[in-house]
Design an enzyme around this catalytic site. Structure first.
Site, PDB file in Angstrom:
ATOM      1  N   ASP A 184      -6.260  -5.139  -6.152  1.00  0.00           N
ATOM      2  CA  ASP A 184      -5.549  -3.427  -4.970  1.00  0.00           C
ATOM      3  C   ASP A 184      -4.218  -3.483  -5.533  1.00  0.00           C
ATOM      4  O   ASP A 184      -4.311  -2.298  -5.691  1.00  0.00           O
ATOM      5  CB  ASP A 184      -5.429  -3.638  -3.700  1.00  0.00           C
ATOM      6  CG  ASP A 184      -6.510  -4.462  -3.361  1.00  0.00           C
ATOM      7  OD1 ASP A 184      -7.214  -5.724  -4.012  1.00  0.00           O
ATOM      8  OD2 ASP A 184      -7.384  -4.241  -2.142  1.00  0.00           O
ATOM      9  N   ASP A 225       0.627  -1.241  -0.060  1.00  0.00           N
ATOM     10  CA  ASP A 225       0.200   0.720   0.264  1.00  0.00           C
ATOM     11  C   ASP A 225       0.905   0.924  -0.101  1.00  0.00           C
ATOM     12  O   ASP A 225       0.207   2.037   0.098  1.00  0.00           O
ATOM     13  CB  ASP A 225      -0.926   0.078   1.549  1.00  0.00           C
ATOM     14  CG  ASP A 225      -2.167  -0.862   1.384  1.00  0.00           C
ATOM     15  OD1 ASP A 225      -2.768  -1.080   0.096  1.00  0.00           O
ATOM     16  OD2 ASP A 225      -2.235  -1.726   1.993  1.00  0.00           O
TER      17      ASP A 225
HETATM   18  N1  GLY Z   1      -7.414  -2.029  -0.313  1.00  0.00           N
HETATM   19  C1  GLY Z   1      -8.280  -2.135   0.506  1.00  0.00           C
HETATM   20  C2  GLY Z   1      -9.707  -2.659   0.077  1.00  0.00           C
HETATM   21  O1  GLY Z   1      -9.858  -1.601  -0.527  1.00  0.00           O
HETATM   22  O2  GLY Z   1     -10.557  -3.070   0.424  1.00  0.00           O
END
Ligand code: GLY
Length: 377
Positions: free
Chosen positions: A157, A95
């Site tokens: 993601d 992230d």
């Molecule tokens: N990246 C985590 C979510 O979309 O919940």
């Protein structure tokens, strides 16, 4: 290939609402906001340094600055951004893109302040070390010496975190960053994308051989279902990859995800949390999937090489945003978030609330419409 369309009549009111509510939230928040409960923000414990969503709050402050010109938002974005810096360590997960693109690169683009680049360059270097060369993927979660299960997991993601690497290639001239990002995107295309254009949330690989094992899920309904926010991350992320590489496979990937999802949206264009839920139409929505999709579509419209498709993407984004503005904002409810009816993760019993990332992409999309020349990405 940006479209010239008249801005929708409601756009200024929507922007004013976002700026006013963000100003109010800035005056009340002590720690980073994540989701709402009972209409109020659940704040992230300070020792988590914003967790994976801190960049969305800092980014929202940068966008409020861009929308209003109020220097108080710029000061606040810089102050809150500093709180993300402890995440620059080798234990950080994928992230880093969300955190440092929105927290720092966006600020650099809006202000021209070169000093904001340095943390993002560090983030890109750390993120690049999560690349598994045998499997050609970026490890999503866990430390680099964690269990084989974590070392071999990819998630949709991550498509949103690749732009940090493309940016670092441009900044440093080091092609390795872009090679890693493009390789990860191709692996996502090969293994997450199904023939009908839907995507799995996760995939498992053998971290030693790099061989694909299976599709799975973490926040979706099942290994064979299509989680709506993951699908939206894909539309947006593949458009980013196309912009960065010019490789038409990524443009086609973004289009294919749209071909799958568009007929499956309900009449108000805000997806249910998973496209395959058997409870539809009596299930929860995910307004964040809608705002990610709207902003991703505007980004896709800007790079689309077919003018007819470009106007389709743009018009669909506007329709989604109009629905969000009219029926999914907190303007009549007083909740602390901009959007209501988001779903962080139904399998974890976290649903029907505000989400800071839903809010970020809502304002990002509104600004893409209002100020198409603004350097957001
Ligand atoms: N990246 C985590 C979510 O979309 O919940």
């Amino acid at each position: 290939m940006t479209n010239q369309t008249t801005p929708p009549s409601w756009l200024d009111a929507a922007l004013e609402f976002c700026v006013a509510k963000t100003r109010h939230n800035l005056s009340t928040l002590v720690n980073f906001p994540e989701r709402t409960e009972g209409g109020q923000w659940v704040q992230i414990p300070p020792e988590q340094h914003g967790w994976w969503v801190g960049g969305h709050w800092v980014g929202l402050l940068w966008l409020a600055y861009a929308a209003s010109g109020d220097p108080a938002f710029e000061t606040a974005a810089r102050d809150w951004g500093k709180r993300l810096l402890p995440q620059l360590n080798e234990n950080a997960d994928h992230d880093l893109g969300f955190l440092f693109e929105l927290g720092f690169i966006l600020g650099n683009r809006l202000t021209g302040d070169e000093s904001l680049k340095s943390p993002a360059l560090q983030a890109a270097a750390i993120l690049s070390r999560r690349f598994n060369a045998r499997g050609q993927f970026i490890q999503a979660w866990g430390a680099l010496d964690s269990s084989p299960e974590l070392r071999g997991r990819t998630i949709m993601d991550t498509m949103m975190n690749l732009d940090l690497l493309f940016w670092a290639r441009n900044e440093t001239g080091n092609p390795r960053y872009a090679e890693i990002a493009a390789a990860h995107a191709r692996t996502t295309l090969a293994h997450h994308l199904r023939t009908d254009g839907s995507t799995s949330h996760t995939c498992d690989f053998d971290p030693e051989t790099g061989l694909f094992i299976r599709q799975g899920t973490h926040q979706g309904m099942s290994a064979t279902s299509c989680w709506s926010r993951g699908q939206a991350w894909g539309v947006y992320g593949f458009a980013d990859c196309y912009r960065a590489t010019g490789d038409p496979v990524f443009l086609n990937a973004s289009r294919r995800l749209m071909v799958y999802l568009w007929p499956r949206l309900p009449a108000d264009l805000v997806p249910f949390w998973d496209y395959d839920s058997p409870l539809i139409p009596n299930d929860v929505r995910d307004s964040s999937a809608a705002s990610v999709l709207a902003s991703g579509l505007l980004s896709l419209a800007a790079v689309e090489n077919d003018p007819n498709l470009a106007s389709i993407w743009q018009n669909r984004a506007i329709s989604i945003l109009e629905s969000l503005w009219k029926s999914y904002t907190s303007r009549d409810t007083g909740e602390a978030s901009l959007l209501i009816h988001g779903t962080r993760s139904k399998p974890h019993n976290l649903m029907d609330h505000g989400l800071i990332y839903g809010d970020y992409y809502f304002l990002e999309a509104l600004l893409r419409l209002a100020k198409p020349k603004l350097a957001i990405s």
